[in-house]
Write an enzyme that holds these catalytic residues in place. Structure first.
Site, PDB file in Angstrom:
ATOM      1  N   GLU A 171       0.815  -1.219   0.000  1.00 26.41           N
ATOM      2  CA  GLU A 171       0.000   0.000   0.000  1.00 26.41           C
ATOM      3  C   GLU A 171       0.849   1.269   0.000  1.00 26.41           C
ATOM      4  O   GLU A 171       0.377   2.356  -0.333  1.00 26.41           O
ATOM      5  CB  GLU A 171      -0.943   0.025   1.215  1.00 26.41           C
ATOM      6  CG  GLU A 171      -0.262   0.047   2.562  1.00 26.41           C
ATOM      7  CD  GLU A 171       0.140  -1.334   3.063  1.00 26.41           C
ATOM      8  OE1 GLU A 171       0.603  -1.430   4.211  1.00 26.41           O
ATOM      9  OE2 GLU A 171      -0.018  -2.309   2.294  1.00 26.41           O
ATOM     10  N   ASN A 172       2.158   1.145   0.329  1.00 22.88           N
ATOM     11  CA  ASN A 172       3.065   2.287   0.299  1.00 22.88           C
ATOM     12  C   ASN A 172       3.866   2.363  -1.000  1.00 22.88           C
ATOM     13  O   ASN A 172       4.819   3.133  -1.103  1.00 22.88           O
ATOM     14  CB  ASN A 172       4.035   2.212   1.488  1.00 22.88           C
ATOM     15  CG  ASN A 172       3.321   2.276   2.820  1.00 22.88           C
ATOM     16  OD1 ASN A 172       2.425   3.094   3.006  1.00 22.88           O
ATOM     17  ND2 ASN A 172       3.698   1.400   3.744  1.00 22.88           N
ATOM     18  N   GLN A 173       3.466   1.538  -1.967  1.00 22.39           N
ATOM     19  CA  GLN A 173       4.142   1.481  -3.266  1.00 22.39           C
ATOM     20  C   GLN A 173       5.606   1.077  -3.119  1.00 22.39           C
ATOM     21  O   GLN A 173       6.479   1.539  -3.862  1.00 22.39           O
ATOM     22  CB  GLN A 173       4.019   2.812  -4.005  1.00 22.39           C
ATOM     23  CG  GLN A 173       2.607   3.128  -4.483  1.00 22.39           C
ATOM     24  CD  GLN A 173       2.093   2.094  -5.481  1.00 22.39           C
ATOM     25  OE1 GLN A 173       2.604   1.987  -6.598  1.00 22.39           O
ATOM     26  NE2 GLN A 173       1.092   1.308  -5.082  1.00 22.39           N
ATOM     27  N   GLU A 214       9.593  -8.780  -6.639  1.00 27.87           N
ATOM     28  CA  GLU A 214      10.942  -8.585  -6.115  1.00 27.87           C
ATOM     29  C   GLU A 214      10.978  -8.821  -4.611  1.00 27.87           C
ATOM     30  O   GLU A 214       9.956  -8.740  -3.935  1.00 27.87           O
ATOM     31  CB  GLU A 214      11.439  -7.176  -6.457  1.00 27.87           C
ATOM     32  CG  GLU A 214      11.430  -6.900  -7.961  1.00 27.87           C
ATOM     33  CD  GLU A 214      11.919  -5.518  -8.337  1.00 27.87           C
ATOM     34  OE1 GLU A 214      12.755  -4.953  -7.583  1.00 27.87           O
ATOM     35  OE2 GLU A 214      11.480  -4.996  -9.380  1.00 27.87           O
ATOM     36  N   MET A 277      16.851  -7.093 -15.121  1.00 25.82           N
ATOM     37  CA  MET A 277      16.980  -5.733 -14.596  1.00 25.82           C
ATOM     38  C   MET A 277      18.456  -5.356 -14.464  1.00 25.82           C
ATOM     39  O   MET A 277      19.005  -5.223 -13.364  1.00 25.82           O
ATOM     40  CB  MET A 277      16.233  -5.632 -13.265  1.00 25.82           C
ATOM     41  CG  MET A 277      14.725  -5.787 -13.436  1.00 25.82           C
ATOM     42  SD  MET A 277      13.778  -5.656 -11.900  1.00 25.82           S
ATOM     43  CE  MET A 277      14.025  -7.301 -11.199  1.00 25.82           C
ATOM     44  N   THR A 278      19.098  -5.193 -15.616  1.00 26.22           N
ATOM     45  CA  THR A 278      20.539  -4.936 -15.671  1.00 26.22           C
ATOM     46  C   THR A 278      20.838  -3.456 -15.478  1.00 26.22           C
ATOM     47  O   THR A 278      21.326  -2.765 -16.371  1.00 26.22           O
ATOM     48  CB  THR A 278      21.114  -5.451 -16.998  1.00 26.22           C
ATOM     49  OG1 THR A 278      20.191  -5.137 -18.066  1.00 26.22           O
ATOM     50  CG2 THR A 278      21.321  -6.940 -16.967  1.00 26.22           C
ATOM     51  N   TYR A 279      20.554  -2.981 -14.276  1.00 30.89           N
ATOM     52  CA  TYR A 279      20.836  -1.598 -13.893  1.00 30.89           C
ATOM     53  C   TYR A 279      20.795  -1.494 -12.371  1.00 30.89           C
ATOM     54  O   TYR A 279      20.497  -2.467 -11.689  1.00 30.89           O
ATOM     55  CB  TYR A 279      19.825  -0.619 -14.510  1.00 30.89           C
ATOM     56  CG  TYR A 279      18.398  -1.126 -14.573  1.00 30.89           C
ATOM     57  CD1 TYR A 279      17.587  -1.148 -13.446  1.00 30.89           C
ATOM     58  CD2 TYR A 279      17.868  -1.588 -15.769  1.00 30.89           C
ATOM     59  CE1 TYR A 279      16.278  -1.606 -13.504  1.00 30.89           C
ATOM     60  CE2 TYR A 279      16.566  -2.061 -15.843  1.00 30.89           C
ATOM     61  CZ  TYR A 279      15.776  -2.057 -14.713  1.00 30.89           C
ATOM     62  OH  TYR A 279      14.490  -2.536 -14.771  1.00 30.89           O
ATOM     63  N   TRP A 401      13.993   1.140 -18.841  1.00 30.21           N
ATOM     64  CA  TRP A 401      13.453   1.622 -17.572  1.00 30.21           C
ATOM     65  C   TRP A 401      14.048   3.022 -17.357  1.00 30.21           C
ATOM     66  O   TRP A 401      15.221   3.148 -17.057  1.00 30.21           O
ATOM     67  CB  TRP A 401      13.824   0.709 -16.402  1.00 30.21           C
ATOM     68  CG  TRP A 401      13.324   1.295 -15.119  1.00 30.21           C
ATOM     69  CD1 TRP A 401      14.029   2.063 -14.223  1.00 30.21           C
ATOM     70  CD2 TRP A 401      11.992   1.210 -14.612  1.00 30.21           C
ATOM     71  NE1 TRP A 401      13.225   2.457 -13.190  1.00 30.21           N
ATOM     72  CE2 TRP A 401      11.971   1.955 -13.405  1.00 30.21           C
ATOM     73  CE3 TRP A 401      10.811   0.610 -15.060  1.00 30.21           C
ATOM     74  CZ2 TRP A 401      10.820   2.090 -12.642  1.00 30.21           C
ATOM     75  CZ3 TRP A 401       9.677   0.738 -14.292  1.00 30.21           C
ATOM     76  CH2 TRP A 401       9.676   1.464 -13.099  1.00 30.21           C
TER      77      TRP A 401
END
Length: 424
Positions: A171-173, A214, A277-279, A401
């Site tokens: 709920e807090n993103q 994640e 997610m290569t960053y 992204w």
């Protein structure tokens, strides 16, 4: 081509050298009208091979058809054009660029529904897929839907297929281990969420779903795989695809909450595609360094292709960097900077941009208010180097992204170097 600005260079001199207009050089690189050039700055120079002068009453569709092009191809040769932009007599459009693209890749990009439409429209002709970030779920399995109808409709108008992103945000993103653990341990919650997602996917004519879970507790790894299998079967029954976002691992046994539940081989066997997610090697509270340094990205890809078929893999590409205050203090948050913003900052502070050969990433230092700053960011050179990595490893493509910040130079670079896999 990519030109690196030398001390004493002017936009006029560079434009005359390559036979292009200053206006085109500015727009293709996102430069403001009076923005000075910075030594070490990269400029993408698009050189037309064939042009067309607009006549009264002509439209994009008519010009494209008359030249044997799709409207998408015409837009990619003229990255400042949009579908609803009126043409004017005497306007010169590029029909074909000099040189052939050196690689063919699928290209995607993540966007929030509140993205600036002008920024998004600059990107859409270059996208195979538009990822709507993000859908979530409450503790009782009620779907949290972003207001993304206009986002997806605009993507469809430009030929970019929609992908909904289901993320394990609370709920807090924030990505929450507790939130995702509860979800993965209750099949009824999963069925409820999938049942709410399916009609949206079909109604919005999406290509499929991207699962971005994640910080999964390692003990919930098998349940994560079971959920992916359940989602895939439902999607396939309706002609849709399943993607999964994975943390950037370099070995099967890599430890850490971000990595352990992301079993590359198992996820790759279930999903139709994966997004690596290569960053974020350089991040807001970390020491100054490139967000996606070349050696680290290469190491992740080299491992990934041993576990997942390359044609299922999309690598992640960042469109941002960070501005750190020196000396580095881990309690002091670095400021996020977009690529165009970083170059403007260098111009305003009299900095010189250096291209780090190991990281294959631009960087510069500047002083403000008595404090020294270090900036690492992405430009056409750094992203082209990573796209060439994707091509070398035989990957399906790359996904940005994200699409929230202006990055004209990137789209101009794709115009020259990449043939995008699209329906047009």
């Amino acid at each position: 081509m990519i030109y690196v600005v030398q001390p004493g260079d002017s936009l006029d001199r560079i434009a005359r050298q390559y036979g292009v207009s200053q206006a085109r050089l500015r727009s293709d690189n996102g430069l403001q009208p009076d923005q000075p050039l910075v030594p070490g700055q990269a400029l993408v120079v698009l050189i037309p091979q064939q042009t067309h002068t607009v006549q009264p009453g002509e439209t994009l569709y008519g010009i494209a058809g008359g030249a044997g092009l799709t409207v998408g191809q015409l837009l990619r040769c003229n990255p400042t054009l949009t579908l609803d932009q009126p043409l004017f007599p005497g306007q010169v459009l590029t029909l074909r660029l000099q040189g052939e693209p050196e690689m063919t890749l699928g290209i995607g990009g993540y966007a929030y529904p509140y993205v600036d439409q002008r920024v998004l429209e600059r990107a859409l002709p270059f996208l195979s897929d538009l990822f709507s970030f993000s859908y979530g779920f409450q503790e009782d399995g009620t779907l949290v839907r972003p207001p993304d109808q206009e986002l997806l409709a605009l993507g469809r108008a430009y030929g970019a297929e929609g992908m909904l992103v289901l993320a394990s945000l609370d709920e807090n993103q924030s990505f929450s281990s507790h939130h995702i653990s509860r979800f993965l341990r209750e099949e009824a919650l999963q069925e409820k969420v999938l049942a709410q997602l399916l009609p949206i996917l079909l109604d919005q004519k999406c290509r499929g779903l991207d699962v971005d879970f994640e910080y999964i507790p390692p003990e919930d790894g098998p349940a994560f795989l079971a959920f992916l299998g359940r989602a895939r079967d439902l999607l396939h029954a309706h002609g849709l695809v399943l993607y999964a976002a994975l943390a950037p691992k370099t070995s099967a046994g890599q430890s850490g909450l971000l990595y352990e539940a992301h079993d590359y081989a198992a996820v790759g066997a279930i999903a139709d595609g994966v997004l690596l997610m290569t960053y974020e090697w350089g991040y807001s509270y970390g020491p100054p360094m490139a967000v996606a340094p070349y050696p680290q990205v290469e190491q992740v890809l080299a491992y990934a292709v041993t576990e997942i078929p390359p044609w299922k893999i999309r690598m992640g590409l960042p469109t941002y960097g960070y501005d750190w205050t020196l000396p580095y203090d881990p309690s002091r948050r670095a400021t996020v900077v977009g690529s165009q913003q970083a170059i403007l900052l260098a111009a305003q502070t009299g900095a010189e941009i250096h291209f780090d050969q190991e990281a294959q990433t631009p960087t510069f230092r500047y002083f403000r208010g008595g404090e020294e700053h270090r900036v690492w960011f992405e430009d056409a050179r750094s992203l082209l180097a990573k796209l060439r990595l994707a091509h070398r490893f035989g990957l399906e493509g790359a996904t940005y992204w994200n699409l929230m910040r202006p990055f004209a130079q990137n789209w101009a670079m794709l115009s020259q170097y990449v043939r995008v896999r699209r329906g047009d």
